[in-house]
Scaffold this motif. Structure first.
Motif, PDB file in Angstrom:
ATOM      1  N   ILE A 141      -3.406  -8.087  38.451  1.00  0.00           N
ATOM      2  CA  ILE A 141      -2.497  -9.004  37.760  1.00  0.00           C
ATOM      3  C   ILE A 141      -2.174 -10.201  38.646  1.00  0.00           C
ATOM      4  CG2 ILE A 141      -0.129  -9.244  36.884  1.00  0.00           C
ATOM      5  CD1 ILE A 141      -0.404  -6.355  35.830  1.00  0.00           C
ATOM      6  N   VAL A 142      -1.927  -9.972  39.909  1.00  0.00           N
ATOM      7  CA  VAL A 142      -1.629 -11.066  40.842  1.00  0.00           C
ATOM      8  C   VAL A 142      -2.818 -12.004  40.975  1.00  0.00           C
ATOM      9  CG1 VAL A 142      -1.165 -11.596  43.265  1.00  0.00           C
ATOM     10  CG2 VAL A 142       0.151  -9.829  42.106  1.00  0.00           C
ATOM     11  N   VAL A 143      -4.023 -11.463  41.076  1.00  0.00           N
ATOM     12  CA  VAL A 143      -5.226 -12.293  41.192  1.00  0.00           C
ATOM     13  C   VAL A 143      -5.424 -13.120  39.928  1.00  0.00           C
ATOM     14  CG1 VAL A 143      -7.748 -12.208  41.331  1.00  0.00           C
ATOM     15  CG2 VAL A 143      -6.377 -10.844  42.895  1.00  0.00           C
ATOM     16  N   CYS A 144      -5.267 -12.523  38.771  1.00  0.00           N
ATOM     17  CA  CYS A 144      -5.433 -13.250  37.511  1.00  0.00           C
ATOM     18  C   CYS A 144      -4.397 -14.361  37.363  1.00  0.00           C
ATOM     19  CB  CYS A 144      -5.347 -12.293  36.329  1.00  0.00           C
ATOM     20  SG  CYS A 144      -6.775 -11.210  36.187  1.00  0.00           S
ATOM     21  N   LEU A 145      -3.163 -14.076  37.682  1.00  0.00           N
ATOM     22  CA  LEU A 145      -2.128 -15.103  37.594  1.00  0.00           C
ATOM     23  C   LEU A 145      -2.374 -16.241  38.583  1.00  0.00           C
ATOM     24  CD1 LEU A 145       1.108 -12.972  37.090  1.00  0.00           C
ATOM     25  CD2 LEU A 145      -0.080 -14.408  35.420  1.00  0.00           C
ATOM     26  N   THR A 146      -2.853 -15.905  39.770  1.00  0.00           N
ATOM     27  CA  THR A 146      -3.168 -16.928  40.763  1.00  0.00           C
ATOM     28  C   THR A 146      -4.295 -17.826  40.280  1.00  0.00           C
ATOM     29  OG1 THR A 146      -2.477 -15.433  42.535  1.00  0.00           O
ATOM     30  CG2 THR A 146      -3.834 -17.320  43.165  1.00  0.00           C
ATOM     31  N   LEU A 147      -5.330 -17.242  39.686  1.00  0.00           N
ATOM     32  CA  LEU A 147      -6.434 -18.041  39.154  1.00  0.00           C
ATOM     33  C   LEU A 147      -5.966 -18.943  38.011  1.00  0.00           C
ATOM     34  CD1 LEU A 147      -9.366 -15.478  39.172  1.00  0.00           C
ATOM     35  CD2 LEU A 147      -9.166 -17.558  40.536  1.00  0.00           C
ATOM     36  N   LEU A 148      -5.176 -18.412  37.108  1.00  0.00           N
ATOM     37  CA  LEU A 148      -4.673 -19.217  35.998  1.00  0.00           C
ATOM     38  C   LEU A 148      -3.794 -20.362  36.476  1.00  0.00           C
ATOM     39  CD1 LEU A 148      -3.846 -16.490  33.345  1.00  0.00           C
ATOM     40  CD2 LEU A 148      -5.656 -18.212  33.241  1.00  0.00           C
ATOM     41  N   LEU A 149      -2.937 -20.095  37.426  1.00  0.00           N
ATOM     42  CA  LEU A 149      -2.068 -21.133  37.966  1.00  0.00           C
ATOM     43  C   LEU A 149      -2.883 -22.206  38.685  1.00  0.00           C
ATOM     44  CD1 LEU A 149       0.857 -22.063  38.368  1.00  0.00           C
ATOM     45  CD2 LEU A 149       0.856 -20.772  40.505  1.00  0.00           C
ATOM     46  N   SER A 150      -3.884 -21.791  39.438  1.00  0.00           N
ATOM     47  CA  SER A 150      -4.736 -22.746  40.148  1.00  0.00           C
ATOM     48  C   SER A 150      -5.498 -23.631  39.166  1.00  0.00           C
ATOM     49  CB  SER A 150      -5.727 -22.018  41.048  1.00  0.00           C
ATOM     50  OG  SER A 150      -5.051 -21.277  42.024  1.00  0.00           O
ATOM     51  N   LEU A 151      -6.042 -23.045  38.107  1.00  0.00           N
ATOM     52  CA  LEU A 151      -6.748 -23.829  37.101  1.00  0.00           C
ATOM     53  C   LEU A 151      -5.819 -24.781  36.371  1.00  0.00           C
ATOM     54  CD1 LEU A 151      -9.198 -21.204  35.614  1.00  0.00           C
ATOM     55  CD2 LEU A 151      -9.772 -23.201  36.986  1.00  0.00           C
ATOM     56  N   TRP A 152      -4.592 -24.369  36.147  1.00  0.00           N
ATOM     57  CA  TRP A 152      -3.626 -25.232  35.489  1.00  0.00           C
ATOM     58  C   TRP A 152      -3.281 -26.424  36.371  1.00  0.00           C
ATOM     59  CZ3 TRP A 152       1.876 -25.741  36.421  1.00  0.00           C
ATOM     60  CH2 TRP A 152       2.523 -26.511  35.451  1.00  0.00           C
ATOM     61  N   ILE A 153      -3.178 -26.211  37.678  1.00  0.00           N
ATOM     62  CA  ILE A 153      -2.821 -27.284  38.605  1.00  0.00           C
ATOM     63  C   ILE A 153      -3.964 -28.278  38.754  1.00  0.00           C
ATOM     64  CG2 ILE A 153      -2.321 -27.791  41.023  1.00  0.00           C
ATOM     65  CD1 ILE A 153      -0.677 -25.201  41.069  1.00  0.00           C
TER      66      ILE A 153
END
Length: 50
Positions: free
Chosen positions: A11-23
């Motif tokens: 879950i942490v890895v997925c959220l980190t990837l989503l946040l990075s792509l959003w930025i």
């Protein structure tokens, strides 16, 4: 217990990837590398067909 930690890590890895792509989403199709006075740029162009 290890499965619980594995799920949390996933879950942490997925959220980190989503946040990075959003930025960096608006700069995702462009790469710039600067070495000294030289600058190299690569663009990815794409079209959506409906």
């Amino acid at each position: 217990m290890p499965r619980k930690y594995l799920l949390h890590a996933l879950i942490v890895v997925c959220l980190t990837l989503l946040l990075s792509l959003w930025i960096i989403g608006d700069r995702l199709c462009e790469i710039r590398v600067t070495q000294g006075s030289n600058e190299y740029t690569a663009f990815l162009n794409y079209e959506f067909k409906s």
